[in-house]
Write a protein that holds these residues in place. Structure first.
Motif, PDB file in Angstrom:
ATOM      1  N   ILE A 257      24.600  74.390  27.304  1.00 35.55           N
ATOM      2  CA  ILE A 257      23.798  73.957  26.154  1.00 35.55           C
ATOM      3  C   ILE A 257      24.295  74.618  24.868  1.00 35.55           C
ATOM      4  CG2 ILE A 257      21.503  74.022  25.112  1.00 35.55           C
ATOM      5  CD1 ILE A 257      20.334  73.796  27.915  1.00 35.55           C
ATOM      6  N   VAL A 258      24.541  75.923  24.938  1.00 32.28           N
ATOM      7  CA  VAL A 258      25.002  76.651  23.751  1.00 32.28           C
ATOM      8  C   VAL A 258      26.369  76.164  23.308  1.00 32.28           C
ATOM      9  CG1 VAL A 258      25.690  78.914  22.876  1.00 32.28           C
ATOM     10  CG2 VAL A 258      23.616  78.696  24.239  1.00 32.28           C
ATOM     11  N   VAL A 259      27.276  75.987  24.263  1.00 34.60           N
ATOM     12  CA  VAL A 259      28.625  75.509  23.928  1.00 34.60           C
ATOM     13  C   VAL A 259      28.562  74.127  23.303  1.00 34.60           C
ATOM     14  CG1 VAL A 259      30.845  74.778  24.897  1.00 34.60           C
ATOM     15  CG2 VAL A 259      29.808  76.937  25.629  1.00 34.60           C
ATOM     16  N   LEU A 260      27.729  73.252  23.837  1.00 35.57           N
ATOM     17  CA  LEU A 260      27.609  71.893  23.316  1.00 35.57           C
ATOM     18  C   LEU A 260      27.135  71.901  21.862  1.00 35.57           C
ATOM     19  CD1 LEU A 260      27.622  68.819  23.713  1.00 35.57           C
ATOM     20  CD2 LEU A 260      25.277  69.013  24.593  1.00 35.57           C
ATOM     21  N   LEU A 261      26.049  72.631  21.588  1.00 33.08           N
ATOM     22  CA  LEU A 261      25.510  72.665  20.232  1.00 33.08           C
ATOM     23  C   LEU A 261      26.454  73.378  19.265  1.00 33.08           C
ATOM     24  CD1 LEU A 261      21.760  73.500  21.003  1.00 33.08           C
ATOM     25  CD2 LEU A 261      22.713  71.296  20.305  1.00 33.08           C
ATOM     26  N   ALA A 262      27.017  74.493  19.718  1.00 30.66           N
ATOM     27  CA  ALA A 262      27.919  75.249  18.850  1.00 30.66           C
ATOM     28  C   ALA A 262      29.200  74.467  18.560  1.00 30.66           C
ATOM     29  CB  ALA A 262      28.253  76.595  19.485  1.00 30.66           C
ATOM     30  N   CYS A 263      29.688  73.721  19.549  1.00 26.77           N
ATOM     31  CA  CYS A 263      30.892  72.910  19.344  1.00 26.77           C
ATOM     32  C   CYS A 263      30.646  71.798  18.329  1.00 26.77           C
ATOM     33  CB  CYS A 263      31.358  72.306  20.670  1.00 26.77           C
ATOM     34  SG  CYS A 263      32.270  73.455  21.715  1.00 26.77           S
ATOM     35  N   LEU A 264      29.481  71.189  18.394  1.00 30.22           N
ATOM     36  CA  LEU A 264      29.139  70.168  17.404  1.00 30.22           C
ATOM     37  C   LEU A 264      29.068  70.782  16.009  1.00 30.22           C
ATOM     38  CD1 LEU A 264      26.380  68.113  19.286  1.00 30.22           C
ATOM     39  CD2 LEU A 264      28.716  67.388  18.743  1.00 30.22           C
ATOM     40  N   GLN A 265      28.519  71.987  15.940  1.00 32.41           N
ATOM     41  CA  GLN A 265      28.404  72.671  14.652  1.00 32.41           C
ATOM     42  C   GLN A 265      29.774  72.999  14.071  1.00 32.41           C
ATOM     43  OE1 GLN A 265      25.373  75.771  14.344  1.00 32.41           O
ATOM     44  NE2 GLN A 265      26.790  77.099  13.236  1.00 32.41           N
ATOM     45  N   LEU A 428      21.642  71.615  13.319  1.00 35.30           N
ATOM     46  CA  LEU A 428      22.149  72.172  14.576  1.00 35.30           C
ATOM     47  C   LEU A 428      21.981  73.688  14.603  1.00 35.30           C
ATOM     48  CD1 LEU A 428      25.427  70.076  15.002  1.00 35.30           C
ATOM     49  CD2 LEU A 428      23.426  70.017  16.500  1.00 35.30           C
ATOM     50  N   PHE A 429      22.218  74.337  13.470  1.00 35.89           N
ATOM     51  CA  PHE A 429      22.064  75.792  13.381  1.00 35.89           C
ATOM     52  C   PHE A 429      20.631  76.207  13.664  1.00 35.89           C
ATOM     53  CE2 PHE A 429      20.688  79.256  10.542  1.00 35.89           C
ATOM     54  CZ  PHE A 429      21.370  80.313  11.128  1.00 35.89           C
ATOM     55  N   ILE A 430      19.681  75.476  13.116  1.00 34.26           N
ATOM     56  CA  ILE A 430      18.266  75.805  13.319  1.00 34.26           C
ATOM     57  C   ILE A 430      17.890  75.672  14.795  1.00 34.26           C
ATOM     58  CG2 ILE A 430      15.904  75.094  12.791  1.00 34.26           C
ATOM     59  CD1 ILE A 430      16.935  74.233  10.022  1.00 34.26           C
ATOM     60  N   ILE A 431      18.340  74.594  15.438  1.00 38.59           N
ATOM     61  CA  ILE A 431      18.046  74.383  16.855  1.00 38.59           C
ATOM     62  C   ILE A 431      18.680  75.471  17.708  1.00 38.59           C
ATOM     63  CG2 ILE A 431      18.376  72.818  18.806  1.00 38.59           C
ATOM     64  CD1 ILE A 431      18.341  70.490  16.807  1.00 38.59           C
ATOM     65  N   ILE A 435      17.022  78.576  20.299  1.00 38.20           N
ATOM     66  CA  ILE A 435      17.418  78.723  21.708  1.00 38.20           C
ATOM     67  C   ILE A 435      17.961  80.123  21.985  1.00 38.20           C
ATOM     68  CG2 ILE A 435      19.027  77.903  23.473  1.00 38.20           C
ATOM     69  CD1 ILE A 435      18.830  75.133  22.218  1.00 38.20           C
ATOM     70  N   LEU A 436      18.828  80.621  21.115  1.00 41.93           N
ATOM     71  CA  LEU A 436      19.452  81.920  21.338  1.00 41.93           C
ATOM     72  C   LEU A 436      18.453  83.069  21.223  1.00 41.93           C
ATOM     73  CD1 LEU A 436      22.856  81.499  19.434  1.00 41.93           C
ATOM     74  CD2 LEU A 436      22.409  81.272  21.873  1.00 41.93           C
ATOM     75  N   LYS A 437      17.528  82.987  20.292  1.00 38.34           N
ATOM     76  CA  LYS A 437      16.541  84.061  20.122  1.00 38.34           C
ATOM     77  C   LYS A 437      15.620  84.164  21.338  1.00 38.34           C
ATOM     78  CE  LYS A 437      14.676  85.072  16.212  1.00 38.34           C
ATOM     79  NZ  LYS A 437      13.899  85.037  14.960  1.00 38.34           N
TER      80      LYS A 437
END
Length: 460
Positions: A257-265, A428-431, A435-437
């Protein structure tokens, strides 16, 4: 003594990767200012020449994807990185000698493959060497990329041909450039027969010197790879400090999930970063501003100058401020810059200069800061690093092509994309932040660190 040598070797590795990234910045930036000259040399039109970015990004995509798996499987990744840097040098020497579009596309594809391979290797290597302390070093790596990007337009400007025929915009948009005779082109450009002979019979185009300078620098960097890596053992160096770090497994679903969102960012930001730099010169020529390509080249340098200066400052900021706060500021400024370009920049040259500088500052540190940020929560190896580069390559390949289709008739499409992309990255950063926090960082305090904390508290 062994620990000191290992740390010195890690610093040497880092410096060589910095030098390689500066070459990548040069190679990524220089096709933009020289695009019109490459179009003239290859005898093609504005639409077809834009496929060099597609060819390079396709090679970049494949190189980054295969590079992650190859480097993770090799006991010594140094040889592969030396080879890729050599191919980047060969590509720089070859590009200005391509007189056929097909050959030019193949050259850009091979060069892009080597660049993607080197990109993945450098990011993965620095994350492995420095661990949770890697944020400033990763900012430094991408700062060196910005240095290359800044100097490329300045390097190209003195070598841009002075007598390239200027085709009327309406004829270019109709796609009839290639069907025009030499006499029609000369008349449209208001140049003399003597000047036309100068253009057609020149054996060495002036931009050859610019690309050759980059080729020489890339060859020297390859030599630095050989010199430094000849001192390294086949085993990867890990300092005692990194061995003291206790890392918990974040889990595969969370990592995906993190890789997917971060990659889009990072991918969208790469699309903004590359598209704006590559298309800015063409925009100022085709837009209502009607500026020259030399002015566009200098404007591109302002963008890269702001970009580079900000990445340099980010090295020190990353030591004092959390990367999450740096990202929040960067995204706010990027959205603001895009809105300035979309509104004021379309009718005011001053607004165009200001918006260009603002965007350079805003997007500069987003990619490395995102990598450093998510590295605190997931384990990034070469394969995951290659996924980041892969997604960025896809958007770097498709976005410039999509923009180029409309750039001649609707130049402002460039700014519409900038605005929509920066807003999307902010969402994307907000989402991702939420998740990370909730999950928490992967690093745990080691026993030695806990003991040191106890000693410090007792001393107090």
């Amino acid at each position: 003594m062994i620990r000191l040598f290992a740390r010195t070797l890690d610093v040497a590795h880092t410096i060589v990767h910095y030098l390689m990234y500066a070459i990548l910045g040069l190679m990524m930036s220089i096709p933009g200012p020289t695009l019109l000259d490459l179009k003239q040399l290859s005898g093609t039109d504005s639409y077809d020449i834009s496929f060099i970015f597609t060819a390079r990004s396709t090679g970049y995509l494949i190189g980054s994807l295969t590079g992650g798996f190859i480097l993770d499987c090799m006991k010594n990744e140094d040889l592969a990185l030396m080879t890729s840097s050599l191919f980047v040098a060969i590509g720089a020497f070859t590009i200005p000698w391509c007189r056929n579009l097909t050959i030019l596309l193949v050259t850009f594809f091979i060069t892009g493959f080597a660049m993607g391979f080197s990109n993945t290797g450098s990011n993965g290597s620095l994350l492995r060497i420095w661990g949770k302390k890697g944020a400033p070093f990763l900012q430094g790596l991408h700062f060196s990329y910005g240095i290359g990007g800044f100097f490329a337009p300045l390097l190209a400007a003195p070598f841009l041909s002075a007598h390239v025929p200027i085709i009327p915009r309406d004829l270019t948009l109709l796609g009839v450039t290639q069907n025009l005779t030499t006499e029609v082109i000369a008349a449209a450009a208001n140049i003399t027969d003597e000047q036309m002979v100068t253009v057609s019979e020149a054996s060495i185009p002036s931009i050859t010197y610019a690309y050759s300078i980059i080729g020489v620098l890339a060859t020297l960097v390859c030599g630095c790879f050989v010199l430094v890596f000849s001192l390294a053992s086949n085993e990867k160096s890990n300092t005692e400090e990194n061995k003291q770090e206790i890392i918990r497994d974040p889990g595969l679903p969370f990592t995906i999930i993190v890789v997917l969102l971060a990659c889009l960012q990072t991918g969208l930001i790469s699309g903004v970063e590359v598209s704006f730099a590559q298309m800015l010169t063409s925009y100022v020529v085709h837009s209502e501003h009607g500026l020259t390509k030399v002015v566009g080249s200098y404007m591109t340098s302002v963008y890269w100058g702001a970009f580079t200066l900000t990445r340099g400052l980010s090295i020190f900021l990353a030591c004092k401020i959390s990367v999450r706060k740096i990202l929040a500021f960067d995204l706010l400024l990027s959205v603001s810059a895009s809105l300035v370009l979309l509104t004021i920049g379309t009718w005011s040259v001053t607004g165009l200069w200001v918006g260009t500088a603002m965007l350079g500052v805003g997007v500069a540190s987003i990619f490395p800061a995102t990598l450093s940020w998510v590295e605190n929560y997931i384990n990034i190896n070469n394969r995951i690093a290659s996924v980041f580069t892969l997604v960025s390559s896809i958007l770097e390949m498709t976005v410039p092509l999509s923009i180029s289709i409309y750039l001649g008739s609707q130049p402002n499409v460039l700014f519409h994309f900038m605005t929509s992309a920066t807003i999307s990255v902010t969402v994307l950063f907000i989402i991702l932040n939420v998740i990370l926090k909730r999950k928490g960082e992967k690093y745990e305090t080691s026993a030695i660190e806990k003991q040191n904390e106890k000693v410090s508290s007792c001393d107090v």
